[in-house]
Scaffold this motif. Sequence first.
Motif, PDB file in Angstrom:
ATOM      1  N   THR A  15       0.787  -1.249   0.139  1.00  0.00           N
ATOM      2  CA  THR A  15       0.088   0.167   0.096  1.00  0.00           C
ATOM      3  C   THR A  15       0.913   1.208   0.152  1.00  0.00           C
ATOM      4  O   THR A  15       0.538   2.050  -0.736  1.00  0.00           O
ATOM      5  CB  THR A  15      -1.099  -0.043   0.959  1.00  0.00           C
ATOM      6  N   ILE A  16       1.787   1.217   0.974  1.00  0.00           N
ATOM      7  CA  ILE A  16       2.738   2.601   0.933  1.00  0.00           C
ATOM      8  C   ILE A  16       3.536   2.808  -0.286  1.00  0.00           C
ATOM      9  O   ILE A  16       3.626   3.576  -0.841  1.00  0.00           O
ATOM     10  CB  ILE A  16       3.815   2.245   2.218  1.00  0.00           C
ATOM     11  N   ILE A  17       4.049   1.417  -0.963  1.00  0.00           N
ATOM     12  CA  ILE A  17       4.728   1.643  -2.139  1.00  0.00           C
ATOM     13  C   ILE A  17       3.800   2.134  -3.302  1.00  0.00           C
ATOM     14  O   ILE A  17       4.199   3.186  -4.280  1.00  0.00           O
ATOM     15  CB  ILE A  17       5.363   0.367  -2.665  1.00  0.00           C
ATOM     16  N   ASP A  18       2.454   1.676  -3.378  1.00  0.00           N
ATOM     17  CA  ASP A  18       1.644   2.268  -4.235  1.00  0.00           C
ATOM     18  C   ASP A  18       1.304   3.605  -4.314  1.00  0.00           C
ATOM     19  O   ASP A  18       1.095   4.244  -5.193  1.00  0.00           O
ATOM     20  CB  ASP A  18       0.250   1.273  -3.903  1.00  0.00           C
ATOM     21  N   GLY A  19       1.130   3.834  -3.074  1.00  0.00           N
ATOM     22  CA  GLY A  19       0.886   5.431  -2.635  1.00  0.00           C
ATOM     23  C   GLY A  19       2.136   6.352  -3.176  1.00  0.00           C
ATOM     24  O   GLY A  19       2.019   7.468  -4.017  1.00  0.00           O
ATOM     25  N   ILE A  20       3.360   5.692  -2.942  1.00  0.00           N
ATOM     26  CA  ILE A  20       4.444   6.750  -3.390  1.00  0.00           C
ATOM     27  C   ILE A  20       4.663   6.928  -5.005  1.00  0.00           C
ATOM     28  O   ILE A  20       4.665   7.796  -5.588  1.00  0.00           O
ATOM     29  CB  ILE A  20       5.734   5.933  -2.968  1.00  0.00           C
ATOM     30  N   ILE A  21       4.301   5.539  -5.658  1.00  0.00           N
ATOM     31  CA  ILE A  21       4.229   5.803  -7.079  1.00  0.00           C
ATOM     32  C   ILE A  21       3.205   6.481  -7.794  1.00  0.00           C
ATOM     33  O   ILE A  21       3.621   7.469  -8.532  1.00  0.00           O
ATOM     34  CB  ILE A  21       4.263   4.264  -7.733  1.00  0.00           C
ATOM     35  N   THR A  22       2.127   6.391  -6.993  1.00  0.00           N
ATOM     36  CA  THR A  22       1.108   7.385  -7.445  1.00  0.00           C
ATOM     37  C   THR A  22       1.295   8.865  -7.483  1.00  0.00           C
ATOM     38  O   THR A  22       1.068   9.607  -8.145  1.00  0.00           O
ATOM     39  CB  THR A  22      -0.215   6.904  -6.778  1.00  0.00           C
ATOM     40  N   SER A  23       1.792   9.067  -6.343  1.00  0.00           N
ATOM     41  CA  SER A  23       2.033  10.811  -5.829  1.00  0.00           C
ATOM     42  C   SER A  23       3.101  11.152  -6.691  1.00  0.00           C
ATOM     43  O   SER A  23       3.300  12.183  -7.094  1.00  0.00           O
ATOM     44  CB  SER A  23       2.220  10.811  -4.279  1.00  0.00           C
ATOM     45  N   ARG A  24       3.986  10.226  -7.049  1.00  0.00           N
ATOM     46  CA  ARG A  24       5.425  10.727  -7.759  1.00  0.00           C
ATOM     47  C   ARG A  24       5.166  10.923  -9.056  1.00  0.00           C
ATOM     48  O   ARG A  24       5.660  11.909  -9.600  1.00  0.00           O
ATOM     49  CB  ARG A  24       6.643   9.834  -7.314  1.00  0.00           C
ATOM     50  N   TYR A  25       4.486  10.171  -9.648  1.00  0.00           N
ATOM     51  CA  TYR A  25       4.310  10.186 -11.071  1.00  0.00           C
ATOM     52  C   TYR A  25       2.792  10.489 -11.582  1.00  0.00           C
ATOM     53  O   TYR A  25       2.880  10.780 -12.814  1.00  0.00           O
ATOM     54  CB  TYR A  25       4.509   8.655 -11.666  1.00  0.00           C
ATOM     55  N   LEU A  26       1.902  10.525 -10.725  1.00  0.00           N
ATOM     56  CA  LEU A  26       0.506  11.053 -11.317  1.00  0.00           C
ATOM     57  C   LEU A  26      -0.156  12.230 -10.810  1.00  0.00           C
ATOM     58  O   LEU A  26      -1.096  12.770 -11.169  1.00  0.00           O
ATOM     59  CB  LEU A  26      -0.427   9.745 -11.118  1.00  0.00           C
ATOM     60  N   GLY A  27       0.636  12.661  -9.675  1.00  0.00           N
ATOM     61  CA  GLY A  27       0.448  14.115  -9.039  1.00  0.00           C
ATOM     62  C   GLY A  27      -0.496  13.940  -7.784  1.00  0.00           C
ATOM     63  O   GLY A  27      -1.038  12.956  -7.202  1.00  0.00           O
ATOM     64  N   ASP A  28      -0.728  15.114  -7.418  1.00  0.00           N
ATOM     65  CA  ASP A  28      -1.348  15.005  -5.903  1.00  0.00           C
ATOM     66  C   ASP A  28      -3.070  14.864  -5.974  1.00  0.00           C
ATOM     67  O   ASP A  28      -3.127  14.287  -4.935  1.00  0.00           O
ATOM     68  CB  ASP A  28      -1.139  16.622  -5.522  1.00  0.00           C
ATOM     69  N   VAL A  29      -3.547  15.466  -7.150  1.00  0.00           N
ATOM     70  CA  VAL A  29      -4.888  15.123  -7.323  1.00  0.00           C
ATOM     71  C   VAL A  29      -5.218  13.396  -7.128  1.00  0.00           C
ATOM     72  O   VAL A  29      -6.017  12.841  -6.558  1.00  0.00           O
ATOM     73  CB  VAL A  29      -5.517  15.654  -8.505  1.00  0.00           C
ATOM     74  N   ALA A  30      -4.609  12.891  -8.180  1.00  0.00           N
ATOM     75  CA  ALA A  30      -4.456  11.511  -7.971  1.00  0.00           C
ATOM     76  C   ALA A  30      -4.201  10.762  -6.848  1.00  0.00           C
ATOM     77  O   ALA A  30      -5.205   9.761  -6.282  1.00  0.00           O
ATOM     78  CB  ALA A  30      -3.739  10.756  -9.251  1.00  0.00           C
ATOM     79  N   TYR A  31      -3.099  10.887  -6.099  1.00  0.00           N
ATOM     80  CA  TYR A  31      -2.944  10.353  -4.721  1.00  0.00           C
ATOM     81  C   TYR A  31      -4.000  10.750  -3.831  1.00  0.00           C
ATOM     82  O   TYR A  31      -4.379   9.955  -3.070  1.00  0.00           O
ATOM     83  CB  TYR A  31      -1.574  10.896  -4.217  1.00  0.00           C
ATOM     84  N   SER A  32      -4.441  12.064  -3.905  1.00  0.00           N
ATOM     85  CA  SER A  32      -5.656  12.434  -2.870  1.00  0.00           C
ATOM     86  C   SER A  32      -6.570  11.408  -2.931  1.00  0.00           C
ATOM     87  O   SER A  32      -7.340  11.162  -2.136  1.00  0.00           O
ATOM     88  CB  SER A  32      -6.009  13.786  -3.098  1.00  0.00           C
ATOM     89  N   SER A  33      -7.169  11.187  -4.235  1.00  0.00           N
ATOM     90  CA  SER A  33      -8.290  10.169  -4.516  1.00  0.00           C
ATOM     91  C   SER A  33      -8.075   9.078  -3.756  1.00  0.00           C
ATOM     92  O   SER A  33      -8.747   8.414  -3.412  1.00  0.00           O
ATOM     93  CB  SER A  33      -8.489  10.095  -6.074  1.00  0.00           C
ATOM     94  N   VAL A  34      -6.945   8.483  -4.207  1.00  0.00           N
ATOM     95  CA  VAL A  34      -6.646   7.049  -3.798  1.00  0.00           C
ATOM     96  C   VAL A  34      -6.492   6.707  -2.475  1.00  0.00           C
ATOM     97  O   VAL A  34      -6.835   5.956  -1.725  1.00  0.00           O
ATOM     98  CB  VAL A  34      -5.256   6.398  -4.696  1.00  0.00           C
ATOM     99  N   SER A  35      -5.982   7.914  -1.767  1.00  0.00           N
ATOM    100  CA  SER A  35      -5.758   7.866  -0.266  1.00  0.00           C
ATOM    101  C   SER A  35      -6.915   7.904   0.620  1.00  0.00           C
ATOM    102  O   SER A  35      -6.903   7.582   1.777  1.00  0.00           O
ATOM    103  CB  SER A  35      -4.647   9.229   0.192  1.00  0.00           C
ATOM    104  N   LEU A  36      -8.257   8.503   0.073  1.00  0.00           N
ATOM    105  CA  LEU A  36      -9.141   8.418   0.715  1.00  0.00           C
ATOM    106  C   LEU A  36     -10.079   7.256   0.388  1.00  0.00           C
ATOM    107  O   LEU A  36     -11.461   7.166   0.417  1.00  0.00           O
ATOM    108  CB  LEU A  36     -10.192   9.704   0.337  1.00  0.00           C
ATOM    109  N   PHE A  37      -9.475   5.952   0.107  1.00  0.00           N
ATOM    110  CA  PHE A  37     -10.126   4.701  -0.168  1.00  0.00           C
ATOM    111  C   PHE A  37     -10.591   4.086   1.009  1.00  0.00           C
ATOM    112  O   PHE A  37     -11.327   2.918   0.778  1.00  0.00           O
ATOM    113  CB  PHE A  37      -9.200   3.902  -1.018  1.00  0.00           C
TER     114      PHE A  37
END
Length: 281
Positions: free
Chosen positions: A32-54
């Motif tokens: 989960t942590i690595i998934d979040g790192i990749i999402t935030s690093r390469y897809l941006g804050d909005v993408a990571y914000s969406s996934v983080s509220l899952f």
Amino acid sequence: MKVLFKKDMISKMFFSAAITMIFTQLISVVATIIDGIITSRYLGDVAYSSVSLFGPFSGIMSMIVIFFSTGCQVLCSTMIGKGKKDTANHVFSMSVIFVFCSSILILLIYGFQSDLLISLYGKTPDKTPDIYLHLKQYLHGYMIGVPAAMLTQLLGPMCVMDGAKKRFILSAITLCVVDVTGDLLNVFVFHGGVFGMGVATSVSFMIQFLIPSLHVFTHRGFLRFSVHKVPLSLLMDLARNGAPVFIQYMGTVLRDFLINTLYILLAVSAVALAVTGVQND
């Protein structure tokens, strides 16, 4: 303690199973942590914000599975201790059917009323349009693997009970490796955005599911899947044993929903929501 471990078979079995469960949970957290790192690093804050509220949605899946899983483990261990193998298999099989039907119901609800499930995140299209769009794209990819994810959560602990601890550990490691690999391929090769991240998670669920299912559905272990009629009294026992943990998880889902709602109301930007996601991870 050495004397205890040498003489007490139950203690040996308990600690061995506990270590297995803790390790597999740890692997899932790492994924989960690595998934979040990749999402935030390469897809941006909005993408990571969406996934983080899952949290609320995954909590609902866990709430359903843990209800049947806990009841099934208690009943099966009792029946195995009494030498009632057939009864244990009947309870196990019915639990598998109930979890599978629950996963299909979730898919149907999402197919016909996707906004109903998305509302569990505390957000609506007009309030946070960017986050809503990313979340919906992620769910489109994630929902494919819901049945496999829910069944694996049921089959994993049963494999531990059935003496297949190594298989359960292997399934957790496989989930982590496939998920991270899929995320990287999505980012650098397929460029599928948050939808691709959801698909990568779904594929990892499906491949993970194959490992414990090969033990259960190929008649290699003590517990075997077979369709039989289960007495109503056993179903009541299953529900009674699973109810306490079900209520606990229900409280967690309600908490996550309320916290997400507060995040949406108070957060000034997607960056602020991303910060809460980092904290949760």
